[in-house]
Design a protein around this motif. Structure first.
Motif, mmCIF file in Angstrom:
data_model
loop_
_atom_site.group_PDB
_atom_site.id
_atom_site.type_symbol
_atom_site.label_atom_id
_atom_site.label_comp_id
_atom_site.label_asym_id
_atom_site.label_seq_id
_atom_site.Cartn_x
_atom_site.Cartn_y
_atom_site.Cartn_z
ATOM 1 N N THR A 84 37.093 -1.093 91.748
ATOM 2 C CA THR A 84 36.601 -1.038 93.131
ATOM 3 C C THR A 84 37.661 -0.487 94.073
ATOM 4 O O THR A 84 37.366 0.283 94.979
ATOM 5 C CB THR A 84 36.196 -2.466 93.588
ATOM 6 N N GLU A 85 38.903 -0.863 93.826
ATOM 7 C CA GLU A 85 39.985 -0.404 94.701
ATOM 8 C C GLU A 85 40.242 1.089 94.513
ATOM 9 O O GLU A 85 40.477 1.817 95.478
ATOM 10 C CB GLU A 85 41.248 -1.228 94.396
ATOM 11 N N ARG A 86 40.154 1.578 93.268
ATOM 12 C CA ARG A 86 40.509 2.974 93.003
ATOM 13 C C ARG A 86 39.372 3.952 93.306
ATOM 14 O O ARG A 86 39.621 5.115 93.611
ATOM 15 C CB ARG A 86 40.941 3.140 91.532
ATOM 16 N N ALA A 87 38.137 3.505 93.211
ATOM 17 C CA ALA A 87 36.991 4.426 93.346
ATOM 18 C C ALA A 87 37.023 5.264 94.626
ATOM 19 O O ALA A 87 36.782 6.477 94.572
ATOM 20 C CB ALA A 87 35.680 3.659 93.222
ATOM 21 N N PRO A 88 37.323 4.706 95.819
ATOM 22 C CA PRO A 88 37.276 5.526 97.029
ATOM 23 C C PRO A 88 38.324 6.641 97.084
ATOM 24 O O PRO A 88 38.227 7.524 97.933
ATOM 25 C CB PRO A 88 37.539 4.511 98.154
ATOM 26 N N HIS A 89 39.295 6.625 96.168
ATOM 27 C CA HIS A 89 40.314 7.672 96.167
ATOM 28 C C HIS A 89 39.833 8.956 95.485
ATOM 29 O O HIS A 89 40.534 9.965 95.515
ATOM 30 C CB HIS A 89 41.592 7.175 95.470
ATOM 31 N N ALA A 90 38.656 8.902 94.860
ATOM 32 C CA ALA A 90 38.143 10.078 94.133
ATOM 33 C C ALA A 90 36.875 10.598 94.798
ATOM 34 O O ALA A 90 36.164 9.859 95.473
ATOM 35 C CB ALA A 90 37.853 9.709 92.686
ATOM 36 N N HIS A 91 36.620 11.917 94.584
ATOM 37 C CA HIS A 91 35.390 12.506 95.112
ATOM 38 C C HIS A 91 34.201 12.212 94.206
ATOM 39 O O HIS A 91 33.086 12.020 94.672
ATOM 40 C CB HIS A 91 35.556 14.015 95.274
ATOM 41 N N ILE A 92 34.441 12.242 92.911
ATOM 42 C CA ILE A 92 33.376 11.870 91.974
ATOM 43 C C ILE A 92 33.965 10.973 90.887
ATOM 44 O O ILE A 92 35.174 10.994 90.625
ATOM 45 C CB ILE A 92 32.695 13.088 91.305
ATOM 46 N N GLY A 93 33.083 10.216 90.271
ATOM 47 C CA GLY A 93 33.497 9.361 89.163
ATOM 48 C C GLY A 93 32.548 9.536 87.992
ATOM 49 O O GLY A 93 31.368 9.823 88.172
#
Ligand code: ZN
Length: 240
Positions: free
Chosen positions: A182-191
């Motif tokens: 959850t913490e890392r997800a907003p740092h990427a454009h897509i997952g």
């Protein structure tokens, strides 16, 4: 998986051809990884699998970190709360400040415990390998690894930052790793997560979620017909 028709594949053809040539190595690797028991509660097995994954992903020449998780807890059959140790999250990343950033996630645990009879892969025919974690998702980790290797050697990687998170507790609900994801997800454009596709090849998309529940019921053992007084009820008069 079919690629979109009409898309100009020329810039990617060298990479696609390279991936085709890796098939034997990829299959050998998934067979070897399938033999390592990494049930979610088998900590030595998870560590062994983690070391193998770390060694393989080191070929990408990115930054690496092993993130230890505090123990979670679970309810024992006697109804007591007991600490539940968890395996770590493995994190690999490269070019974190790139213009385009992707987060790739996976897990190295399986649902097959150390005492499960299902421990080794076997070929069902010339094309189907059946083994613990072969599809879900040691095979997925290998697909992820070779996709990244192909990108890194393609000359197309300069603008692309990637981060890989591989957890050890996905099959028990990501109870420890969810906070890191959850913490890392907003740092990427897509997952993208590397779960197996559906039977017809469709990419597995969202799911509604999952939960674990334990209900503790306390009482006194008795027999409803012959020994109900052992549960604390009077022999006579019966309570109304
Ligand atoms: Zn999975």
């Amino acid at each position: 998986m079919g690629l979109k028709s009409g898309m100009d594949m020329a810039p990617y053809q060298v990479s696609l051809d390279w991936i085709d040539r890796q098939q034997k190595a990829m299959v050998n690797q998934v067979e070897a990884w399938s033999r390592v028991n990494s049930g979610s509660h088998n900590l030595p097995g998870l560590a062994d699998m983690g070391a193998k994954v770390t060694e393989a992903f080191s070929a990408l020449d990115g930054d690496f970190e092993s993130i230890a998780l505090p123990p979670s807890s679970h309810v024992t059959p006697s109804g007591d709360l007991e600490p539940l140790p968890l395996g770590p999250v493995y994190r690999f990343q490269k070019r974190p400040d790139a213009k385009r950033r992707v987060l790739l996630t996976g897990h190295l645990d399986t649902v097959f415990a150390k005492d499960s009879p299902f421990q080794a892969p076997r070929w069902l025919d010339d094309t189907i390998l059946n083994g613990p974690g072969v599809a879900d998702m040691k095979g997925g980790l290998i697909v992820m690894l070779y996709a990244l290797l192909a990108v890194e050697r393609s000359g197309l990687a300069d603008d692309l930052g990637w981060e890989v998170l591989i957890s050890s507790d996905e099959e028990i609900g990501s109870i420890g790793s969810a906070a890191i994801l959850t913490e890392r997800a907003p740092h990427a454009h897509i997952g993208l997560t590397y779960e197996p596709a559906l039977a017809d090849g469709t990419l597995a998309g969202p799911r509604k979620g999952s939960g674990n529940f334990s209900i503790v019921v306390r009482g006194r053992a008795a027999h409803a017909g012959r020994a109900f007084h052992e549960a604390g009820m009077p022999l006579w008069p019966w309570p109304r």
